[in-house]
Design an enzyme around this catalytic site. Structure first.
Site, short mmCIF file in Angstrom:
data_model
loop_
_atom_site.label_atom_id
_atom_site.label_comp_id
_atom_site.label_asym_id
_atom_site.label_seq_id
_atom_site.Cartn_x
_atom_site.Cartn_y
_atom_site.Cartn_z
N SER A 80 14.74 -46.83 -10.73
CA SER A 80 15.81 -46.61 -9.76
C SER A 80 15.87 -45.13 -9.36
O SER A 80 16.14 -44.26 -10.20
CB SER A 80 17.15 -47.04 -10.35
N ASP A 114 19.21 -48.09 -4.51
CA ASP A 114 20.62 -48.46 -4.62
C ASP A 114 21.42 -47.91 -3.45
O ASP A 114 21.59 -46.70 -3.33
CB ASP A 114 21.21 -47.87 -5.91
N MET A 148 25.12 -47.76 -1.76
CA MET A 148 26.54 -47.97 -2.10
C MET A 148 27.41 -47.51 -0.94
O MET A 148 27.07 -46.54 -0.27
CB MET A 148 26.91 -47.15 -3.33
N HIS A 168 18.77 -52.78 -3.33
CA HIS A 168 19.98 -53.33 -3.95
C HIS A 168 21.18 -52.83 -3.16
O HIS A 168 21.52 -51.65 -3.22
CB HIS A 168 20.01 -52.87 -5.42
N MET A 216 24.92 -52.50 -2.65
CA MET A 216 26.26 -52.60 -3.25
C MET A 216 27.27 -52.28 -2.17
O MET A 216 27.95 -51.25 -2.19
CB MET A 216 26.37 -51.63 -4.44
N MET A 263 23.49 -57.79 -13.22
CA MET A 263 23.97 -56.44 -13.49
C MET A 263 24.41 -56.36 -14.95
O MET A 263 25.25 -57.13 -15.40
CB MET A 263 25.17 -56.09 -12.60
N GLY A 305 23.26 -44.34 -15.62
CA GLY A 305 23.54 -43.76 -16.93
C GLY A 305 24.69 -44.38 -17.70
O GLY A 305 25.23 -43.75 -18.61
N GLY A 355 20.83 -51.82 -15.21
CA GLY A 355 21.95 -51.10 -15.82
C GLY A 355 21.77 -50.91 -17.31
O GLY A 355 21.71 -51.87 -18.07
N GLY A 356 21.62 -49.66 -17.72
CA GLY A 356 21.51 -49.37 -19.15
C GLY A 356 20.23 -49.88 -19.79
O GLY A 356 20.18 -50.08 -21.00
N GLY A 412 16.87 -46.40 -14.47
CA GLY A 412 17.14 -45.13 -13.80
C GLY A 412 17.12 -44.00 -14.80
O GLY A 412 16.14 -43.25 -14.92
C1 DX5 Z 1 23.96 -48.99 -10.79
C2 DX5 Z 1 22.67 -49.19 -10.07
C3 DX5 Z 1 21.49 -49.05 -10.93
C4 DX5 Z 1 21.36 -47.73 -11.61
C5 DX5 Z 1 20.80 -47.98 -12.96
O1 DX5 Z 1 25.01 -49.45 -10.05
O2 DX5 Z 1 22.59 -50.47 -9.47
O3 DX5 Z 1 20.28 -49.42 -10.29
O4 DX5 Z 1 20.54 -46.81 -10.92
O5 DX5 Z 1 20.82 -46.82 -13.69
P1 DX5 Z 1 20.61 -46.78 -15.26
O6 DX5 Z 1 19.27 -47.38 -15.55
O7 DX5 Z 1 20.70 -45.34 -15.56
O8 DX5 Z 1 21.73 -47.59 -15.89
ZN ZN Z 2 20.57 -51.16 -8.72
#
Ligand code: DX5
Ligand code: ZN
Length: 217
Positions: free
Chosen positions: A8, A35, A37, A66, A68, A138, A146, A177-178, A198
């Site tokens: 990401s 991503d 947003m 993605h 959002m 998710m 992070g 995510g994570g 990410g």
């Molecule tokens: C969060 C995003 C993710 C994000 C993941 O809303 O959709 O794609 O970049 O980041 P990490 O891997 O750091 O959780």
């Molecule tokens: Zn994402």
């Protein structure tokens, strides 16, 4: 089968975005996760189509977009114009998921994917699972990189794998995510096909090597 890795770029250094995309180009990553947003669907704003146009120029890897955002169906032509491979829309943001997320995206020769938030049960996908290329689970509340992995996501991957097998769907399972080496290993064991990462990648001393290790899971 090795998992598909989709780094990401939300965690990239935007001052050196071209350098970070070149790292992904050199790496074993199959896709690039993007991503978008809007500050409405999620409590953050990332970047939009003008930035993405340049990202798309810098890589030949498939773009895993993605969204959002509210009303994602309004942006199907813009996402197509980017040359996106996959268009992920949120279940929670689409009233007419079947027509917008599945049929229209598919007609535009992109792969339709549906994303579910941590509080949205897998069972709600029963009537759309045949029409999507992928489901994105998710494993954090969307909006920021992070964050801490939500443990229940592993169980959701298992449930989704069972739904896919029961219905004969060919949908891929992506998790976002994570994700790191530890959570990633458990997700792959539970049936995940695609890992988004990410912070684990861009926060690593050697991001390219981290992608390689995630790929080996
Ligand atoms: C969060 C995003 C993710 C994000 C993941 O809303 O959709 O794609 O970049 O980041 P990490 O891997 O750091 O959780
Ligand atoms: Zn994402």
């Amino acid at each position: 089968m090795k998992p598909i890795i989709s780094p990401s770029i939300l965690s990239a250094d935007f001052g050196y975005l071209a350098r970070d995309i070149e790292m992904i180009n050199r790496s074993e990553a199959e896709w690039v996760h993007i991503d978008i947003m809007d500050g409405v669907f999620v409590p953050n704003i990332s970047f939009g189509f003008p930035v993405l146009k340049y990202v798309a120029k810098l890589t030949d890897k498939p773009l895993d977009v993605h969204l959002m955002i509210v009303n994602p169906e309004k942006f199907i032509p813009e996402v197509k114009a980017l040359g996106a491979h996959t268009m992920n829309v949120h279940y929670e943001a689409c009233t007419h998921l079947h027509s917008s997320a599945a049929s229209d995206v598919y007609k535009r020769q992109m792969q339709p994917a549906v994303t579910i938030n941590p509080a949205t049960p897998v069972a709600l996908l029963q009537d759309i699972i045949q029409d999507v290329y992928m489901v994105l689970i998710m494993s954090v509340n969307p909006g920021f990189g992070g964050q801490k992995f939500i443990e229940h996501s592993v169980e959701k991957v298992r449930e989704l794998r069972a739904l896919i097998e029961r219905t004969g769907s060919k949908a891929l399972i992506e998790v976002d995510g994570g994700v790191n080496l530890e959570t990633g290993a458990r997700l792959v064991e539970a049936g995940a096909d695609v890992l988004v990462a990410g912070n684990a990648v861009f926060g690593a001393p050697d991001p390219e090597e981290m992608i390689r290790q995630l790929h080996e899971l």
